[in-house]
Design an enzyme around this catalytic site. Structure first.
Site, mmCIF file in Angstrom:
data_model
loop_
_atom_site.group_PDB
_atom_site.id
_atom_site.type_symbol
_atom_site.label_atom_id
_atom_site.label_comp_id
_atom_site.label_asym_id
_atom_site.label_seq_id
_atom_site.Cartn_x
_atom_site.Cartn_y
_atom_site.Cartn_z
ATOM 1 N N ASN A 195 0.855 -1.189 0.000
ATOM 2 C CA ASN A 195 0.000 0.000 0.000
ATOM 3 C C ASN A 195 0.892 1.241 0.000
ATOM 4 O O ASN A 195 1.760 1.384 0.850
ATOM 5 C CB ASN A 195 -0.889 -0.006 1.247
ATOM 6 C CG ASN A 195 -1.993 1.020 1.158
ATOM 7 O OD1 ASN A 195 -1.820 2.101 0.594
ATOM 8 N ND2 ASN A 195 -3.127 0.694 1.730
ATOM 9 N N CYS A 234 -5.175 0.984 -1.301
ATOM 10 C CA CYS A 234 -5.789 -0.338 -1.100
ATOM 11 C C CYS A 234 -6.947 -0.548 -2.071
ATOM 12 O O CYS A 234 -7.220 -1.670 -2.492
ATOM 13 C CB CYS A 234 -6.251 -0.501 0.342
ATOM 14 S SG CYS A 234 -7.222 0.864 0.965
ATOM 15 N N HIS A 284 -11.197 1.058 4.281
ATOM 16 C CA HIS A 284 -10.201 0.130 3.768
ATOM 17 C C HIS A 284 -10.859 -0.782 2.733
ATOM 18 O O HIS A 284 -12.036 -1.115 2.861
ATOM 19 C CB HIS A 284 -9.652 -0.686 4.937
ATOM 20 C CG HIS A 284 -8.546 -1.618 4.546
ATOM 21 N ND1 HIS A 284 -7.432 -1.183 3.873
ATOM 22 C CD2 HIS A 284 -8.381 -2.963 4.723
ATOM 23 C CE1 HIS A 284 -6.631 -2.214 3.656
ATOM 24 N NE2 HIS A 284 -7.192 -3.302 4.163
ATOM 25 N N ASP A 288 -5.576 -8.744 1.131
ATOM 26 C CA ASP A 288 -5.673 -7.518 1.929
ATOM 27 C C ASP A 288 -4.315 -6.828 1.906
ATOM 28 O O ASP A 288 -3.461 -7.068 2.762
ATOM 29 C CB ASP A 288 -6.081 -7.888 3.357
ATOM 30 C CG ASP A 288 -6.377 -6.659 4.209
ATOM 31 O OD1 ASP A 288 -6.132 -5.535 3.735
ATOM 32 O OD2 ASP A 288 -6.848 -6.823 5.348
#
Length: 1115
Positions: A200, A205, A452, A469
């Site tokens: 990131n 993200c 997020h 993630d």
């Protein structure tokens, strides 16, 4: 979003989620981790819920004089928490607020915990205007606090009329839910799952989740690999190559992959990477770019083949034989979430037939106005179906964007042929089976202001799901990927079962916002094999080389403790650098030859390596150690002694300058004979001083290195003048002036040397620098800008090339000027005015640059508000080279003496509003504003009188008295409205009352059916004994509402937001208090009806709320 940031960005519209400290190198723990004294509550048995709402009342808020302020400790999930605020902002003009792990300093090594939470500032006048922001975070020793650096503008918080600070008390709420945690730092994604994540960059993200989804469509990945690129392309300048490189690394790397090359290929700067954008928009823009880049190549048309479907918009007349159709293509479909329980309900709504009848009849070409039905049907669906779920919507009631967290289900298998193909148009090919299987679920966790993004994907369409993630990839079950992403509410278990306590419901802020389905009949083609033969050879070579270099660096880092870096500077380096790259001192050590030598190697053996490298035999080498002096200069200090040269390299490094013990820096002295062959170094006694010489030419404004000499300590400079002339190429008898370069930080010190006194008396020693020039140049100093060495060095030290940009185009350099950091404000604006051809330099207004946001600062520099250019360029601890300019229509000092107000003028008889900028001296009154406005607007009659009102959230808060000074009027948040005073209001009878009338609606989705005001508020006279029926007649006439619509309106008396509905026979005046009370705007006659009016278009720009900036790919 997981973020590692530089010091916080100044932001106005976008919100960043950051750990609170101003970070320099990665995330850092709390600056001050004091363990607070235990409160009595901490010593008591504590109920320990998994979720908890904490309320913090802070009294005397405006008198807080600490930079940070902590709440008391509260317990959730077995852990201690507290809220941390920065009452005056964490280096920003916003309140900064974070959730903090209260005992992080005393927790065991490697601790970690995960929480979903939201933080709120409560509006104590209207709770519906409370500001609440939510996120989630995995807390650990490096990031023990998390939250919002720019929570809300300080100007709003400290304005008592806004309701966030009442009686100097602020109320803060924190809702925290603790979740199960996985050890983040030791986890190896590749080892555990076979896949790697993406790093990131700050707020990327949203991009990472999309890129992972696209990468895991193998047919798409193969097409990207087959896009033509060449070995001469650079990834940072080529989107195809950057994407190929990224996909290759995702396929073959063992650790997470960076996206900087890709974002650079988009033309993004650092600021773009810290902006959270809309995934749907990025998906479309990226698809369009790739489609364009694929044209004329072997993979042309891939984007269309994969993602393009078609639908038909139709309008069909009911009573005549007429039908209009229009075919349109789509790459994704936007489906409604609000009011739909699942994907099928959304598709039902998508193809819902709309009736065009009554006032809304359709105009058919040869048949005139006709009743008709209007709708959409699908001609074909694409192999890869992308469904964008409308989780974010604009709420017209609240004039803001909101996130829809409602429960919304989606199936593992999606049958779009259901109910006999009800979604398909007559021309659809019914032989194609539109049965789809779910490939990926992109999730947004958080609220409208930030959050997020991550993705659940099953790359091979097996039963195994994976969560991508950012850097971390984990195996997940189907329930986690599907059901847990439906949204809605989650009921947490009761803390005391058996007691009659209400269960705690927690809104699930994590939910799906994009779904990707793959058609069953196409999955063999799409989930295809992609291997190295699909990758261009030049790309494989390039990326393997990159990987090898990375491995080599990794190896060097692991072995670094066994080696010493030796940097060797020579005369050649000094000659090359002085006057081009550097002017002060002698050399930039980062640009000289460096050697990586094992620490145990004897220094004499290292000299043999130097002999091979430079062709200087060992016996002709003499090495000098460098030393940092107290005045911060860096000079050769002393030669190495013979007994030192037999030591190991590691031992030598230890005895060298301790400030630079990570490396050993040396100067190699080599004496050359007349034939330029090396000679043995001369003997050096304490009486010999090694001096370095630079020559200055005022005509060329040039400084260059000419060599070095040994001089005797008791010798005089006059004795070496002929040698210096020879080194400079001057005649033997040329008169020259000598100066010692002493230091340059923080200011330049360069002193004239008396040629008649000994070197030692002038305090000259080994490593000192003498600059010299022709004496004749000083006799004609008017001819030269910098006639002598000290003035030239002063100029070089302070010169600054500044990039000027127009404030209207803040991304583009307009022109550059070479200025001095010591230039005064007047010097700078005079040079800018000259560049722009502006006669009056006081009409130039400058604005400084924010190094972190890469944007102009919100406030311009005041007239002579900065003493020197350097003051304009410094932002916190960083210096920039960018300034923004404007050319004003009047001089800046005059403008600063004026107050500019934006006034919205509502015309008395026409339904139009025009915003006017009124510019008057600060000591002017409201009466002066009205008189100025009269010259700009069209009045209903020449003798009309105007008044100025303060309007906020569709309520009138104030009628300004004509004698009020305008200096303190704030038009940034409040709307200033001007209107004609109606004649009837000028002649109020003794029993007449002037009341507030507002439009309102009630939102059933809000708690307690909260009242929402909208539209333009107004005043109305009510007479003694007048019934509601009488008042309604006048209101209908004033607002010109048609009878059928007006008959549906309800009328209520509202006090403090509570409506009491009125009957036509009620006497209206009885409801309103006769005396003026504080907050008269809270007692009003309410007109309840739906807010269906279109938003009025102002004829000039007004301060409107702005939301997300658009995604742009520039290249």
């Amino acid at each position: 979003m997981t973020m590692v940031t530089p010091p916080p960005l100044e932001q106005e519209d976008e919100e960043m989620l950051v750990p609170h400290p101003a970070l320099t190198e990665g995330p850092q723990p709390m600056e001050a981790l004091q363990t607070e004294t235990a409160t009595p509550a901490e010593n008591q048995p504590v109920e320990d819920p998994a979720a908890y709402r904490f309320t913090w009342r802070i009294e005397n808020f405006s008198r807080l004089n600490t930079k940070k302020h902590y709440s008391e400790i509260f317990f959730v999930g077995g852990y201690k928490w507290r809220v941390l605020i920065f009452p005056k902002g964490n280096n920003v003009d916003h309140l900064s607020m974070y959730l903090d792990v209260a005992d992080s300093a005393t927790l065991p090594y490697g601790w970690s915990r995960y929480a979903q939470f939201n933080l709120a500032i409560i509006n104590q006048i209207h709770s519906k205007y409370s500001i609440r922001k939510d996120t989630h975070h995995q807390f650990n020793a490096r990031e023990s606090d998390w939250g919002f650096t720019s929570f809300m503008p300080l100007s709003e918080l400290y304005d008592p009329s806004r309701g966030y600070l009442v009686n100097d008390t602020c109320i803060i709420e924190a809702e925290v839910a603790v979740r199960r945690v996985v050890d983040y730092w030791s986890y190896d994604s590749k080892k555990e799952t076979g896949y790697v994540g993406l790093k990131n960059q700050g707020a990327t993200c949203y991009m990472n989740s999309l890129l992972q989804t696209l990468y895991h469509i193998p047919y798409f990945r193969k097409a990207v690999y087959h896009m033509p690129t060449t070995e001469n392309d650079m990834p940072s300048g080529s989107i195809p190559l950057a994407l190929q490189s990224l996909f290759y690394k995702l396929q073959y790397s063992d650790c997470s992959v960076a996206t900087k090359e890709l974002t650079k290929s988009f033309g993004w700067d650092t600021y773009d990477s810290f902006m959270q954008h809309d995934v749907q928009e990025l998906n479309r823009v990226l698809s369009e770019k790739l489609e364009d880049k694929m044209k004329g190549t072997v993979v042309e048309g891939t984007i269309q083949q994969l993602f393009e479907g078609h639908h038909m918009n139709y309008i069909e007349c009911i009573n005549v034989d007429y039908k209009s159709t229009r075919k349109e293509s789509f790459y994704d479909l936007q489906l409604d979430v609000k009011g739909c329980r699942d994907v099928y309900a959304s598709f039902d709504k998508y193809v819902e037939v709309e009736r065009l009848e009554g006032d809304n009849k359709y105009h058919a070409e040869q048949y005139g106005l006709q009743d008709a039905k209007k709708g959409v049907l699908f001609i074909d669906f694409p192999p890869v179906l992308q469904l964008q779920l409308k989780r974010f919507e604009y709420d017209f009631m609240r004039d803001t964007m909101v996130k829809i967290n409602d429960r919304y289900e989606f199936p593992l298998q999606l049958d779009l042929d259901r109910d006999n193909g009800k979604y398909l148009s007559p021309e659809a090919d019914r032989r194609v089976r539109n049965l789809y299987t779910l490939h990926s679920v992109l999730v947004h966790s958080g609220g409208v202001h930030g959050g997020h993004y991550y993705a659940f994907i099953r790359p091979t369409l097996s039963d195994q799901w994976f969560k991508f993630d950012d850097e971390r990839v984990t195996k997940e079950d189907m329930k986690r990927a599907l059901e847990e992403q439906y949204g809605g509410e989650e009921e947490l278990p009761q803390t005391n079962p058996g007691f009659n306590n209400t269960p705690f419901k927690f809104t699930k802020y994590s939910n799906a916002y994009m779904l990707v389905y793959i058609r069953e009949s196409d999955k063999e083609k799409i989930i295809c094999n992609v291997d190295e033969k699909d990758i261009a050879e030049h790309l494989r070579i390039r990326l393997k080389k990159e990987q090898e270099e990375k491995e080599q660096k990794k190896k060097e880092k692991a072995e670094a403790h066994l080696y010493t870096i030796i940097k060797v500077a020579r005369d050649e380096d000094l000659a090359e650098q002085i006057g081009t790259e550097i002017y002060f001192d002698l050399v930039d050590h980062d640009k000289v030859r460096s050697f990586r030598i094992q620490k145990q190697l004897p220094f004499n053996h290292f000299k043999e390596e130097v002999a091979k490298e430079f062709g200087i035999p060992v016996q002709f080498q003499r090495f000098w150690l460098w030393a940092k002096r107290q005045n911060h200069t860096y000079r050769p200090n002393r030669p190495l002694m013979p007994q030192e040269e037999i030591q190991s390299v590691g031992q030598l490094r230890e005895i060298s300058n301790k400030a630079h013990n990570a490396e050993l820096r040396l100067f190699l002295e080599v004496e050359l004979g007349l034939d330029l062959r090396p000679l043995p170094p001369p003997d050096k006694t304490k009486e010999d001083i090694l001096l370095f010489f630079k020559l200055y030419d005022p005509e060329k404004e040039e400084l260059r290195y000419v060599g070095r000499l040994f001089v005797k300590a008791f010798g005089k400079p006059s004795e070496i003048l002929s040698k210096l002339n020879e080194m400079a190429g001057f005649p033997q008898n040329e008169q020259i002036e000598l100066y010692e370069e002493i230091k340059f930080e923080p200011s330049v010190m360069c002193e004239h040397i008396d040629k008649r006194i000994p070197f030692r008396s002038s305090q000259l020693e080994d490593g000192d620098i003498i600059c010299y020039e022709k004496s004749s140049m000083l006799d004609s100093e008017d001819q030269y800008r910098y006639p002598d060495v000290p003035t030239f060095l002063e100029y070089v030290h302070n010169r600054q090339v500044v990039h000027f940009r127009s404030l209207e185009k803040p991304k583009e350099d307009d022109f550059c000027l070479e200025l001095s950091k010591l230039f005064t404000y007047d010097d700078v604006v005079e040079r800018v005015a000259r560049q722009l051809g502006v006669d009056d330099s006081s009409k130039i207004r400058l604005t400084s640059h924010n190094c972190y946001s890469q944007q102009p600062k919100p406030q311009p520099i005041k007239y002579r508000g900065a003493e020197h250019l350097l003051d304009m360029l410094v932002h916190y601890n960083q210096t920039t080279d960018i300034l923004y300019y404007e050319v004003l229509d009047i001089p800046l000092p005059e403008l600063q003496g004026l107050k500019t107000l934006k006034v919205a003028f509502h015309h008395a008889t026409k339904d139009e509003v025009a915003v006017h900028c009124i510019r008057l001296p600060k000591n002017s009154t409201v009466g002066d504003v009205i008189n100025e406005l009269k010259t700009k607007v069209e009045l209903s009659h020449p003798n009309a009188e105007l008044r100025l009102l303060e309007v906020f959230y569709h309520k009138i808060y104030k009628i300004f008295p004509p004698n009020e000074k305008i200096e303190n009027i704030n038009d940034q948040y409040w709307t200033l409205r001007a209107e004609e005073i109606p004649e009837e209001e000028k002649n109020l009878g003794p029993h007449d009352r002037l009341i507030h009338v507002y439009h309102f609606t009630r939102d059933p989705t809000q708690n307690q059916m909260q009242v929402q005001n909208f539209g333009d508020p107004f005043f109305l006279i009510i007479r003694e004994g007048e019934t509601l029926a009488d008042v309604k007649v006048r209101i209908q006439k004033k607002l010109q509402v048609p009878d059928d619509e007006f008959s549906k309106w309800k009328f209520a008396f509202l006090s403090l937001g509570r409506p009491e509905y009125l009957q036509d026979s009620d006497i209206v005046s009885n409801r309103f208090q006769r005396r003026d009370v504080y907050g008269a705007w809270e007692q009003y006659l309410g007109l309840e009806h739906p807010d269906t009016t279109p938003r009025r278009t102002y004829t000039a720009n007004q301060n409107r709320h702005t939301f997300e900036k658009p995604v742009k790919i520039y290249n």
